[in-house]
Design an enzyme around this catalytic site. Structure first.
Site, PDB file in Angstrom:
ATOM      1  N   HIS A 136      -0.501   6.215  -3.238  1.00  0.00           N
ATOM      2  CA  HIS A 136      -1.872   5.741  -3.044  1.00  0.00           C
ATOM      3  C   HIS A 136      -1.780   4.480  -2.185  1.00  0.00           C
ATOM      4  O   HIS A 136      -2.120   3.384  -2.605  1.00  0.00           O
ATOM      5  CB  HIS A 136      -2.547   5.496  -4.394  1.00  0.00           C
ATOM      6  CG  HIS A 136      -4.048   5.460  -4.348  1.00  0.00           C
ATOM      7  ND1 HIS A 136      -4.842   6.257  -5.136  1.00  0.00           N
ATOM      8  CD2 HIS A 136      -4.905   4.711  -3.613  1.00  0.00           C
ATOM      9  CE1 HIS A 136      -6.124   5.994  -4.912  1.00  0.00           C
ATOM     10  NE2 HIS A 136      -6.186   5.053  -3.978  1.00  0.00           N
ATOM     11  N   GLU A 181      -5.692  10.815  -0.341  1.00  0.00           N
ATOM     12  CA  GLU A 181      -6.503  10.574   0.856  1.00  0.00           C
ATOM     13  C   GLU A 181      -5.670  10.254   2.098  1.00  0.00           C
ATOM     14  O   GLU A 181      -5.737   9.133   2.639  1.00  0.00           O
ATOM     15  CB  GLU A 181      -7.521   9.457   0.600  1.00  0.00           C
ATOM     16  CG  GLU A 181      -8.453   9.736  -0.559  1.00  0.00           C
ATOM     17  CD  GLU A 181      -9.508   8.660  -0.762  1.00  0.00           C
ATOM     18  OE1 GLU A 181      -9.435   7.598  -0.111  1.00  0.00           O
ATOM     19  OE2 GLU A 181     -10.413   8.876  -1.585  1.00  0.00           O
ATOM     20  N   GLU A 381     -11.603  11.963  -7.625  1.00  0.00           N
ATOM     21  CA  GLU A 381     -12.345  10.699  -7.565  1.00  0.00           C
ATOM     22  C   GLU A 381     -13.794  10.998  -7.239  1.00  0.00           C
ATOM     23  O   GLU A 381     -14.088  11.826  -6.360  1.00  0.00           O
ATOM     24  CB  GLU A 381     -11.837   9.775  -6.445  1.00  0.00           C
ATOM     25  CG  GLU A 381     -10.562   9.058  -6.730  1.00  0.00           C
ATOM     26  CD  GLU A 381     -10.178   8.105  -5.602  1.00  0.00           C
ATOM     27  OE1 GLU A 381     -11.074   7.566  -4.907  1.00  0.00           O
ATOM     28  OE2 GLU A 381      -8.967   7.910  -5.421  1.00  0.00           O
TER      29      GLU A 381
HETATM   30  O1  IFM Z   1     -11.037   2.477  -4.167  1.00  0.00           O
HETATM   31  C1  IFM Z   1     -10.938   3.619  -3.376  1.00  0.00           C
HETATM   32  C2  IFM Z   1      -9.729   4.432  -3.754  1.00  0.00           C
HETATM   33  O2  IFM Z   1      -8.568   3.703  -3.697  1.00  0.00           O
HETATM   34  C3  IFM Z   1      -9.602   5.609  -2.815  1.00  0.00           C
HETATM   35  N1  IFM Z   1     -10.809   6.361  -2.736  1.00  0.00           N
HETATM   36  C4  IFM Z   1     -12.048   5.637  -2.514  1.00  0.00           C
HETATM   37  C5  IFM Z   1     -12.157   4.490  -3.507  1.00  0.00           C
HETATM   38  C6  IFM Z   1     -13.463   3.715  -3.259  1.00  0.00           C
HETATM   39  O3  IFM Z   1     -13.501   3.219  -1.962  1.00  0.00           O
END
Ligand code: IFM
Length: 476
Positions: A136, A181, A381
């Protein structure tokens, strides 16, 4: 709880929820190492690109860093207790590469691994299923100094780190995600430079995207060979994408942005190819000569499941002609999308200024299932930043509950349409370090007082606990 669109309170559930989720549906929250752990120099951890970036003046709002963050490294047991009180059945966290393999090469650091062993064991003792993400965004700085993700070697290093971490924890963690991501790592990290390592080099960002996915494929192969019984996934941040009007030019802008944000990862991963239109859109930036024979087959190594992060929709339009008749540049910040205008529709927004578009989640889920894959899907998420106020000992955040409620209804719609969605991980358990925004954006269902490290569950936490307890939502 109020819905920003309607100013209606989202009800707590009575005894009879009408929107029930399938039995066994995973109810989780998600976090990431650099955003919560702190303890950046503890037990052998070496700096990551985010340590360097956040300590570089001007990169992060108010000069905030992840040095202390939520101090989760020391307070993890309290945080697990909090999760148990919420009734979570799963918890998605990330492992800090520079904690487990300092410098990104060589043997494992047992002290670093021990932290994750303690965390995982505690979760299991509380009946919470651990879901580990290997990357991450905290690349060991030494690997960036050697060229970072634009270099092919970083993919090999990542697979080695994945194998070594999975060897240590794969007996107790069944569910593994390689990358979180990769779009952000590649295009915000090496394209626009608003994320670490802060480089603005279009060609490098396209190479980074490829090597991230190559690292993913190599990592899945290595881990699966060691323990075929475990589940392996990657998490993509996907957007619903729509044209602003029904003009042909706007449709082409939507095709382009869908390509450069969604299909550039979905197609290699699930079809073993880069779409021709994307290669064409990127031709000024990259000749794709970094793609070697066999790479796409590696990237397309079968997945056990796919993670999707969903926050909003992109509505896009073609450039407007300026006074001289030539196209005015758009406002996108990653290669190939410079000419596109991003349009707002006047919908309610979160504190990130992202328009709230729950139907886009249903649309995204159906599209991925229809066009790409039958594997189980997980929302890894979804959540929202809002301006939260601590009043006495309470934080009432009705807008967040309304946001989650609307998105869970979208998940339910997708499931009803046959999408194999098996779980939902809310972003996030705790307010935390929101990357270039530092601590100025609060995504948690738990308020963190960063001066005392006190945790205060917000009203959205109580609401979410109620949803979990009933495995569903009140009638809408
Ligand atoms: O905080 C981030 C996360 O680390 C990755 N996805 C989006 C979230 C909000 O911006």
């Amino acid at each position: 709880m109020t819905n920003p669109a309607t100013d209606q309170r989202v009800p707590l559930l009575g005894a009879e929820p009408r929107l029930t989720f399938p039995s066994g549906f995973r109810w989780g929250t998600a976090t990431a190492a650099y955003q919560i752990e702190g303890a950046v120099a503890e037990d052998g951890r070496t700096p990551s690109i985010w340590d360097t970036f956040s300590h570089t003046p001007g990169r992060v709002v108010e000069g905030h860093t992840g040095d202390v963050a939520c101090d989760h490294y020391r307070r993890y047991a309290d945080d697990v207790r909090l999760m148990a009180e919420l009734g979570l059945t799963a918890y998605r966290f990330s492992i800090a590469w520079p904690r487990v393999q300092p410098g990104g090469r060589g043997p494992a650091n047992q002290a670093g691994l021990d932290f994750y062993r303690r965390l995982v064991d505690d979760l299991l003792e509380h009946g919470i299923e651990p879901w580990a993400t290997l990357y991450h965004w905290d690349l060991p700085q030494e690997l960036e100094d050697a060229g970072g993700w634009p270099e092919r070697d970083t993919a090999e290093r990542f697979a080695e780190y994945a194998a070594l971490t999975h060897d240590a924890l794969g007996d107790r963690v069944r569910n593994w995600t390689t990358l979180n991501e990769p779009w952000c790592s590649a295009f915000l990290g090496y394209g626009s430079g608003v994320h670490a390592p802060g480089r603005s080099d279009g060609a490098a960002s396209v190479r980074a995207a490829h090597h991230l996915m190559l690292g993913h494929g190599l990592a899945v192969q290595a881990m699966r060979e060691a323990r075929p019984e475990n589940n392996f996934a990657v998490t993509l941040n996907l957007y619903a994408v729509s044209p602003a009007t029904d003009s042909e030019a706007d449709a082409d802008a939507a095709r382009r942005i869908d390509g450069l944000s969604n299909r550039i990862f979905l197609d290699p991963l699930l079809r073993g190819e880069y779409p021709e239109d994307i290669r064409a859109d990127l031709r000024e930036v990259s000749d794709f000569r970094h793609v070697r024979d066999g790479d796409l087959a590696t990237i397309a190594t079968p997945l056990s499941m796919l993670g999707i992060n969903y926050y909003s929709r992109h509505v896009v339009a073609a450039p407007e002609p300026g006074a001289d008749g030539t196209d005015q540049p758009g406002d996108a910040t990653w290669p190939g999308s410079e000419s596109v205008r991003f349009v707002t529709r006047g919908l309610p927004v979160t504190d990130m200024d992202w328009e709230i578009d729950a139907p886009g989640l249903d649309e995204t889920l159906r599209r991925v299932h229809r066009d790409y894959t039958d594997v189980p899907l997980y929302i890894t998420e979804n959540g929202a930043a809002f301006v939260d106020k601590l009043v006495g000992d309470e934080v009432d955040d009705p807008d967040r509950s309304a946001f989650i409620d609307a998105h869970l209804r979208a998940c339910h719609d997708a499931i009803s349409a046959g999408v194999p969605l098996r779980g939902y991980f809310l972003w996030s358990l705790l307010d935390n370090f929101e990357w270039a925004w530092g601590y100025t954006k609060r995504f948690g269902i738990t308020y963190v007082d960063f001066s005392s490290q006190r945790r205060i569950p917000k009203s959205s936490a109580r609401w979410y606990a109620d949803v979990i307890r009933h495995n569903g939502l009140a009638a809408g």
